[in-house]
Design a protein around this motif. Structure first.
Motif, PDB file in Angstrom:
ATOM      1  N   ALA A  84      -4.206 -14.609  25.693  1.00 20.39           N
ATOM      2  CA  ALA A  84      -5.276 -15.452  24.845  1.00 20.39           C
ATOM      3  C   ALA A  84      -4.453 -16.668  24.495  1.00 20.39           C
ATOM      4  O   ALA A  84      -3.414 -16.702  23.766  1.00 20.39           O
ATOM      5  N   ALA A  85      -5.133 -17.617  25.014  1.00 21.28           N
ATOM      6  CA  ALA A  85      -4.672 -19.074  24.822  1.00 21.28           C
ATOM      7  C   ALA A  85      -5.515 -20.025  24.303  1.00 21.28           C
ATOM      8  O   ALA A  85      -6.682 -20.460  25.192  1.00 21.28           O
ATOM      9  N   THR A 129      -1.114 -16.171  22.460  1.00 22.54           N
ATOM     10  CA  THR A 129      -0.972 -14.504  22.130  1.00 22.54           C
ATOM     11  C   THR A 129      -0.741 -13.812  23.330  1.00 22.54           C
ATOM     12  O   THR A 129      -1.638 -13.788  24.225  1.00 22.54           O
ATOM     13  N   VAL A 130       0.090 -12.947  23.116  1.00 22.80           N
ATOM     14  CA  VAL A 130       0.351 -12.003  24.300  1.00 22.80           C
ATOM     15  C   VAL A 130       0.467 -10.617  23.700  1.00 22.80           C
ATOM     16  O   VAL A 130       1.464 -10.389  22.722  1.00 22.80           O
ATOM     17  N   VAL A 131      -0.495  -9.608  24.054  1.00 20.57           N
ATOM     18  CA  VAL A 131      -0.620  -8.420  23.474  1.00 20.57           C
ATOM     19  C   VAL A 131      -0.331  -7.411  24.822  1.00 20.57           C
ATOM     20  O   VAL A 131      -0.885  -7.462  25.860  1.00 20.57           O
ATOM     21  N   PHE A 167      -1.234  -1.788  13.862  1.00 14.49           N
ATOM     22  CA  PHE A 167      -0.120  -1.501  14.553  1.00 14.49           C
ATOM     23  C   PHE A 167       0.317  -2.994  15.145  1.00 14.49           C
ATOM     24  O   PHE A 167       0.907  -2.987  16.372  1.00 14.49           O
ATOM     25  N   GLY A 168      -0.093  -4.001  14.337  1.00 11.27           N
ATOM     26  CA  GLY A 168       0.216  -5.242  14.820  1.00 11.27           C
ATOM     27  C   GLY A 168      -0.720  -5.948  15.619  1.00 11.27           C
ATOM     28  O   GLY A 168      -0.365  -6.959  16.197  1.00 11.27           O
ATOM     29  N   VAL A 169      -1.444  -4.993  16.181  1.00 15.08           N
ATOM     30  CA  VAL A 169      -2.429  -5.842  17.268  1.00 15.08           C
ATOM     31  C   VAL A 169      -3.415  -6.861  16.778  1.00 15.08           C
ATOM     32  O   VAL A 169      -4.192  -6.469  15.525  1.00 15.08           O
ATOM     33  N   PRO A 170      -3.608  -7.895  17.119  1.00 17.18           N
ATOM     34  CA  PRO A 170      -4.563  -9.023  16.234  1.00 17.18           C
ATOM     35  C   PRO A 170      -5.796  -8.762  16.728  1.00 17.18           C
ATOM     36  O   PRO A 170      -6.094  -7.881  17.474  1.00 17.18           O
ATOM     37  N   VAL A 171      -6.727  -9.144  15.761  1.00 23.06           N
ATOM     38  CA  VAL A 171      -8.162  -8.935  15.859  1.00 23.06           C
ATOM     39  C   VAL A 171      -8.537  -9.921  16.997  1.00 23.06           C
ATOM     40  O   VAL A 171      -8.583 -11.229  16.643  1.00 23.06           O
ATOM     41  N   LEU A 172      -8.978  -9.411  18.354  1.00 27.19           N
ATOM     42  CA  LEU A 172      -9.104 -10.433  19.307  1.00 27.19           C
ATOM     43  C   LEU A 172     -10.810 -10.569  19.711  1.00 27.19           C
ATOM     44  O   LEU A 172     -11.162 -11.321  20.462  1.00 27.19           O
TER      45      LEU A 172
END
Lengths: 183, 201
Positions: free
Chosen positions: B147-148, B154-156, B174-179
């Motif tokens: 996501a740029a 952001t890199v997941v 678990f650290g995963v951002p709300v995308l």
């Protein structure tokens, strides 16, 4: 016969000495981290007063995380903590260098779990973890512009699993819990 | 002696080639995305978040969530089988602080044979969101989100059997951002917001 006993004694002493130095080296990453912070930022830590440390042994205090009530996070007696208060944490734009220095101090036995950096505000949180058999060693380094904390605790895996749901909050939860005075 | 060497080489060469190609296939199918090329952004970003949860931690965590408690049971189901969650988020104060080359260093890895792009959303205002899945032997073994937006990169990277539905459930945990990535059945709704979903197989 006498020379054989002497030889065996020397070997035994060497083995014991190796064991002791290895154990010391293994146990001293906490100290190495504190020294790295002191050298890089030219600051000096303060240890927590004895009475406050004694208060940490209580294992019944509730800590609220994600809206629920839980028992004390750190295993009783496992807390190592140092504070840096009213000191100047200014990396002069080289926060990445500090990150590298810290990783070297921690060594290979610890795995980095979370890092949050805000160079502009000089705010940094690092969480490293290490497998310790039935427990998990967690090392948390939290630095801000004027203060810092280094905490090492043992967590039981169930507590750790609960905290891992929100890894960004883990550092604050552990630091708050470890620096809590029950007296 | 020379003849012996040539004979040995002739026999060993196919074996050597087999080992090299097996290693190459294994590397190609590894769904782990390397993000060290972005490390230089640490000094530029106003905030950086880096989360590394490896397989051992994932499995240990799954073990300690109870199957009896409904909330914990749900978490256990979500993370079961996952082999790692790796997240890197860079937030910037100003636009254009990271370069297209930085994004390309990640995107180029996702052009590998095991990766397929399943979502690509382009918005002038909000930047791009690309979702990729990695397949091996007809099953998903990894997922990556790139996501740029103008002030955030952001890199997941999630390793293991994970689809969009699971990704949506992991958001905020678990650290995963709300995308805010819509599940496949709802992707048409993105057009309502002026976004262009491109579904690819």
């Amino acid at each position: 016969m006498k020379s054989k006993i002497t030889f065996l004694s020397i070997i035994s002493l060497a083995v014991i000495w190796t064991f002791i130095t290895t154990a010391q080296a293994k146990a001293d990453e906490f100290g190495a981290v504190v020294k790295t912070i002191e050298r890089f930022y030219r600051v000096k830590h303060q240890s927590i007063p004895f009475l406050a440390r004694a208060g940490m042994k209580a294992a019944t205090t509730a800590a609220k995380i994600r809206g629920g009530q839980y028992k004390r996070l750190a295993e009783a007696g496992s807390v190592k903590i140092v504070f840096f208060q009213d000191q100047d944490f200014d990396s002069r734009g080289s926060i990445a260098n500090f990150k590298n220095a810290l990783s070297s101090a921690v060594g290979d036995t610890w795995s980095p779990l979370v890092q949050t950096l805000s160079p502009k505000d000089e705010e940094q949180t690092y969480i490293f973890i290490r497998d310790a058999g039935k427990k998990i060693n967690v090392l948390v380094v939290t630095l801000a512009r004027r203060e810092g904390t280094v905490v090492q605790v043992d967590l039981n895996p169930a507590t750790f699993a609960m905290l891992l749901q929100s890894p960004e909050d883990m550092g604050k939860a552990i630091t708050d819990d470890a620096s809590q005075d029950d007296n | 002696m020379n003849k012996l060497f040539h004979t040995a080489m002739r026999r060993a060469l196919p074996l050597l080639l087999l080992i090299i190609s097996a290693a190459a296939v294994a590397t190609a199918q590894d769904p782990r995305v390397q993000t060290t090329s972005l490390d230089h952004l640490v000094g530029k970003a106003s905030q950086t978040v880096n989360v590394n949860i490896d397989e051992r931690l994932m499995q240990m965590t799954a073990k300690f969530f109870s199957g009896a408690d409904p909330d914990e049971k749900k978490i256990k189901e979500i993370i079961s089988g996952l082999k790692g969650i790796y997240v890197k988020v860079f937030e910037f104060e100003h636009e254009n602080e990271y370069t297209p080359a930085d994004v390309e260093s990640i995107r180029s890895q996702l052009r590998g044979p095991s990766w397929s792009q399943i979502i690509s959303i382009n918005s002038k205002k909000d930047g791009t969101v690309e979702v990729y899945i990695s397949m091996t032997n007809a099953s998903i073994n990894g997922l990556a989100v790139l996501a740029a937006d103008p002030k955030e990169l952001t890199v997941v990277n999630i390793i293991g059997p994970v689809d969009l539905e699971k990704l949506a459930e992991l958001e905020g945990q678990f650290g995963v951002p709300v995308l805010d990535i819509e599940k496949p059945a709802k992707t048409k709704k993105l057009q309502d917001f002026g976004l262009k979903p491109q579904l690819k197989n």
